[in-house]
Motif scaffolding. Structure first.
Motif, PDB file in Angstrom:
ATOM      1  N   ARG A  38       0.838  -1.192   0.000  1.00 62.96           N
ATOM      2  CA  ARG A  38       0.000   0.000   0.000  1.00 62.96           C
ATOM      3  C   ARG A  38       0.875   1.244   0.000  1.00 62.96           C
ATOM      4  O   ARG A  38       1.963   1.248   0.559  1.00 62.96           O
ATOM      5  N   ALA A  39       0.356   2.289  -0.629  1.00 65.79           N
ATOM      6  CA  ALA A  39       1.061   3.569  -0.654  1.00 65.79           C
ATOM      7  C   ALA A  39       0.148   4.653  -0.104  1.00 65.79           C
ATOM      8  O   ALA A  39      -1.075   4.556  -0.175  1.00 65.79           O
ATOM      9  N   TRP A  40       0.779   5.683   0.422  1.00 65.08           N
ATOM     10  CA  TRP A  40       0.097   6.866   0.926  1.00 65.08           C
ATOM     11  C   TRP A  40       0.627   8.026   0.102  1.00 65.08           C
ATOM     12  O   TRP A  40       1.819   8.315   0.127  1.00 65.08           O
ATOM     13  N   LEU A  41      -0.247   8.649  -0.673  1.00 65.95           N
ATOM     14  CA  LEU A  41       0.112   9.791  -1.510  1.00 65.95           C
ATOM     15  C   LEU A  41      -0.866  10.924  -1.286  1.00 65.95           C
ATOM     16  O   LEU A  41      -1.981  10.698  -0.809  1.00 65.95           O
ATOM     17  N   GLN A  42      -0.451  12.121  -1.661  1.00 62.75           N
ATOM     18  CA  GLN A  42      -1.329  13.275  -1.642  1.00 62.75           C
ATOM     19  C   GLN A  42      -1.111  14.038  -2.942  1.00 62.75           C
ATOM     20  O   GLN A  42       0.005  14.080  -3.466  1.00 62.75           O
ATOM     21  N   GLY A  43      -2.187  14.612  -3.468  1.00 62.55           N
ATOM     22  CA  GLY A  43      -2.068  15.375  -4.696  1.00 62.55           C
ATOM     23  C   GLY A  43      -3.375  16.018  -5.098  1.00 62.55           C
ATOM     24  O   GLY A  43      -4.378  15.948  -4.390  1.00 62.55           O
ATOM     25  N   VAL A  44      -3.357  16.623  -6.268  1.00 62.30           N
ATOM     26  CA  VAL A  44      -4.488  17.378  -6.799  1.00 62.30           C
ATOM     27  C   VAL A  44      -5.251  16.516  -7.804  1.00 62.30           C
ATOM     28  O   VAL A  44      -4.657  15.898  -8.689  1.00 62.30           O
ATOM     29  N   VAL A  45      -6.560  16.479  -7.658  1.00 61.78           N
ATOM     30  CA  VAL A  45      -7.419  15.742  -8.592  1.00 61.78           C
ATOM     31  C   VAL A  45      -7.406  16.482  -9.934  1.00 61.78           C
ATOM     32  O   VAL A  45      -7.764  17.656 -10.009  1.00 61.78           O
ATOM     33  N   ILE A  46      -6.951  15.773 -10.987  1.00 65.66           N
ATOM     34  CA  ILE A  46      -6.876  16.405 -12.315  1.00 65.66           C
ATOM     35  C   ILE A  46      -7.866  15.813 -13.317  1.00 65.66           C
ATOM     36  O   ILE A  46      -7.998  16.324 -14.418  1.00 65.66           O
ATOM     37  N   SER A  47      -8.531  14.716 -12.945  1.00 58.52           N
ATOM     38  CA  SER A  47      -9.620  14.198 -13.779  1.00 58.52           C
ATOM     39  C   SER A  47     -10.597  13.470 -12.878  1.00 58.52           C
ATOM     40  O   SER A  47     -10.204  12.854 -11.887  1.00 58.52           O
ATOM     41  N   LEU A  48     -11.857  13.562 -13.236  1.00 56.62           N
ATOM     42  CA  LEU A  48     -12.916  12.927 -12.458  1.00 56.62           C
ATOM     43  C   LEU A  48     -13.448  11.715 -13.210  1.00 56.62           C
ATOM     44  O   LEU A  48     -13.402  11.678 -14.445  1.00 56.62           O
ATOM     45  N   PRO A  49     -13.977  10.740 -12.484  1.00 58.10           N
ATOM     46  CA  PRO A  49     -14.587   9.587 -13.172  1.00 58.10           C
ATOM     47  C   PRO A  49     -15.802  10.053 -13.966  1.00 58.10           C
ATOM     48  O   PRO A  49     -16.473  11.002 -13.578  1.00 58.10           O
ATOM     49  N   SER A  50     -16.056   9.387 -15.058  1.00 53.43           N
ATOM     50  CA  SER A  50     -17.207   9.778 -15.871  1.00 53.43           C
ATOM     51  C   SER A  50     -18.493   9.414 -15.134  1.00 53.43           C
ATOM     52  O   SER A  50     -18.540   8.465 -14.354  1.00 53.43           O
ATOM     53  N   THR A  51     -19.526  10.152 -15.383  1.00 56.20           N
ATOM     54  CA  THR A  51     -20.817   9.888 -14.751  1.00 56.20           C
ATOM     55  C   THR A  51     -21.538   8.730 -15.408  1.00 56.20           C
ATOM     56  O   THR A  51     -22.495   8.212 -14.863  1.00 56.20           O
ATOM     57  N   THR A  52     -21.061   8.291 -16.573  1.00 61.16           N
ATOM     58  CA  THR A  52     -21.702   7.176 -17.268  1.00 61.16           C
ATOM     59  C   THR A  52     -21.190   5.829 -16.774  1.00 61.16           C
ATOM     60  O   THR A  52     -21.732   4.796 -17.115  1.00 61.16           O
ATOM     61  N   GLY A  53     -20.120   5.845 -16.007  1.00 66.86           N
ATOM     62  CA  GLY A  53     -19.572   4.596 -15.493  1.00 66.86           C
ATOM     63  C   GLY A  53     -18.661   3.874 -16.469  1.00 66.86           C
ATOM     64  O   GLY A  53     -18.245   2.756 -16.224  1.00 66.86           O
ATOM     65  N   ASP A  54     -18.321   4.519 -17.584  1.00 69.84           N
ATOM     66  CA  ASP A  54     -17.489   3.877 -18.605  1.00 69.84           C
ATOM     67  C   ASP A  54     -16.057   3.640 -18.144  1.00 69.84           C
ATOM     68  O   ASP A  54     -15.383   2.754 -18.645  1.00 69.84           O
ATOM     69  N   ASP A  55     -15.569   4.431 -17.201  1.00 67.27           N
ATOM     70  CA  ASP A  55     -14.167   4.345 -16.816  1.00 67.27           C
ATOM     71  C   ASP A  55     -13.944   3.518 -15.552  1.00 67.27           C
ATOM     72  O   ASP A  55     -12.857   3.500 -15.003  1.00 67.27           O
ATOM     73  N   HIS A 116      -2.275  24.505   3.853  1.00 61.80           N
ATOM     74  CA  HIS A 116      -0.851  24.239   4.053  1.00 61.80           C
ATOM     75  C   HIS A 116      -0.500  22.758   3.963  1.00 61.80           C
ATOM     76  O   HIS A 116       0.667  22.384   4.083  1.00 61.80           O
ATOM     77  N   ARG A 117      -1.478  21.903   3.757  1.00 62.47           N
ATOM     78  CA  ARG A 117      -1.231  20.465   3.720  1.00 62.47           C
ATOM     79  C   ARG A 117      -0.296  20.066   2.580  1.00 62.47           C
ATOM     80  O   ARG A 117       0.526  19.175   2.739  1.00 62.47           O
ATOM     81  N   GLU A 118      -0.390  20.715   1.444  1.00 57.23           N
ATOM     82  CA  GLU A 118       0.455  20.337   0.317  1.00 57.23           C
ATOM     83  C   GLU A 118       1.923  20.600   0.627  1.00 57.23           C
ATOM     84  O   GLU A 118       2.774  19.734   0.422  1.00 57.23           O
ATOM     85  N   ALA A 119       2.228  21.774   1.165  1.00 60.40           N
ATOM     86  CA  ALA A 119       3.620  22.077   1.521  1.00 60.40           C
ATOM     87  C   ALA A 119       4.115  21.139   2.616  1.00 60.40           C
ATOM     88  O   ALA A 119       5.262  20.672   2.578  1.00 60.40           O
ATOM     89  N   MET A 120       3.278  20.833   3.563  1.00 57.49           N
ATOM     90  CA  MET A 120       3.657  19.925   4.647  1.00 57.49           C
ATOM     91  C   MET A 120       3.894  18.507   4.136  1.00 57.49           C
ATOM     92  O   MET A 120       4.740  17.790   4.652  1.00 57.49           O
ATOM     93  N   TRP A 121       3.136  18.108   3.117  1.00 62.04           N
ATOM     94  CA  TRP A 121       3.266  16.748   2.595  1.00 62.04           C
ATOM     95  C   TRP A 121       4.670  16.476   2.072  1.00 62.04           C
ATOM     96  O   TRP A 121       5.248  15.437   2.350  1.00 62.04           O
ATOM     97  N   TYR A 122       5.241  17.420   1.343  1.00 62.62           N
ATOM     98  CA  TYR A 122       6.590  17.232   0.821  1.00 62.62           C
ATOM     99  C   TYR A 122       7.588  17.050   1.965  1.00 62.62           C
ATOM    100  O   TYR A 122       8.504  16.231   1.877  1.00 62.62           O
ATOM    101  N   LEU A 123       7.396  17.791   3.044  1.00 70.27           N
ATOM    102  CA  LEU A 123       8.278  17.642   4.211  1.00 70.27           C
ATOM    103  C   LEU A 123       8.078  16.283   4.888  1.00 70.27           C
ATOM    104  O   LEU A 123       9.046  15.661   5.331  1.00 70.27           O
ATOM    105  N   GLU A 124       6.838  15.816   4.969  1.00 67.46           N
ATOM    106  CA  GLU A 124       6.566  14.501   5.558  1.00 67.46           C
ATOM    107  C   GLU A 124       7.234  13.386   4.765  1.00 67.46           C
ATOM    108  O   GLU A 124       7.816  12.463   5.336  1.00 67.46           O
ATOM    109  N   VAL A 125       7.141  13.458   3.430  1.00 68.63           N
ATOM    110  CA  VAL A 125       7.747  12.422   2.592  1.00 68.63           C
ATOM    111  C   VAL A 125       9.264  12.472   2.721  1.00 68.63           C
ATOM    112  O   VAL A 125       9.924  11.432   2.832  1.00 68.63           O
TER     113      VAL A 125
END
Length: 140
Positions: A38-55, A116-125
């Motif tokens: 398992r991995a623990w990551l943090q980041g910005v959502v850049i695409s959303l699942p389709s509402t049709t359920g195709d993905d 501030h979570r994004e800046a803190m995340w880099y320090l945590e990693v």
């Protein structure tokens, strides 16, 4: 899933450098000599699942070092996700040779309300790497 193996705090670029192990008794991944599932990551959502359920409940997260694909369950997908949300994700990993790493979401939390979570995340990693991962890698 072997829950005795920790969920590593990683950046996408580190997850991309990880490799599946040859041990067929457990589906673990190695980052240097460190085994994990398992991995623990943090980041910005850049695409959303389709509402049709195709993905199949897949969407993308970018942490500034790379992109990871998330595979989420229906209950996760039913939340009101927005492009640009900053999220924390923990889940099982699948390393694919010619594609993005995949995380099967066990837990996802929207941290957008904490700027501030994004800046803190880099320090945590960085801290996890220096304290735990680097000594193991140097000894191997």
């Amino acid at each position: 899933m072997d829950y005795t193996l920790a969920a590593l705090k990683l950046l996408c670029i580190q997850l991309k450098a990880a490799r599946p192990t040859n041990d067929s008794s457990q589906s673990s991944i190695s980052y240097g000599p460190i085994l994990f599932q398992r991995a623990w990551l943090q980041g910005v959502v850049i695409s959303l699942p389709s509402t049709t359920g195709d993905d199949d409940g897949r969407f993308l997260v970018d942490d500034g070092t790379g992109v990871v694909e998330l595979l989420a369950s229906r209950d996760v997908l039913n939340r009101d996700w927005k492009l640009g949300s900053y999220v924390m994700v923990v889940g099982g990993c699948v390393i694919r040779d010619d594609d993005l790493p995949l995380i099967k979401v066990h837990k996802i939390v929207d941290l957008s309300a904490f700027p501030h979570r994004e800046a803190m995340w880099y320090l945590e990693v960085l801290e996890a790497y220096k304290l735990f991962y680097q000594p193991l890698i140097a000894d191997s």
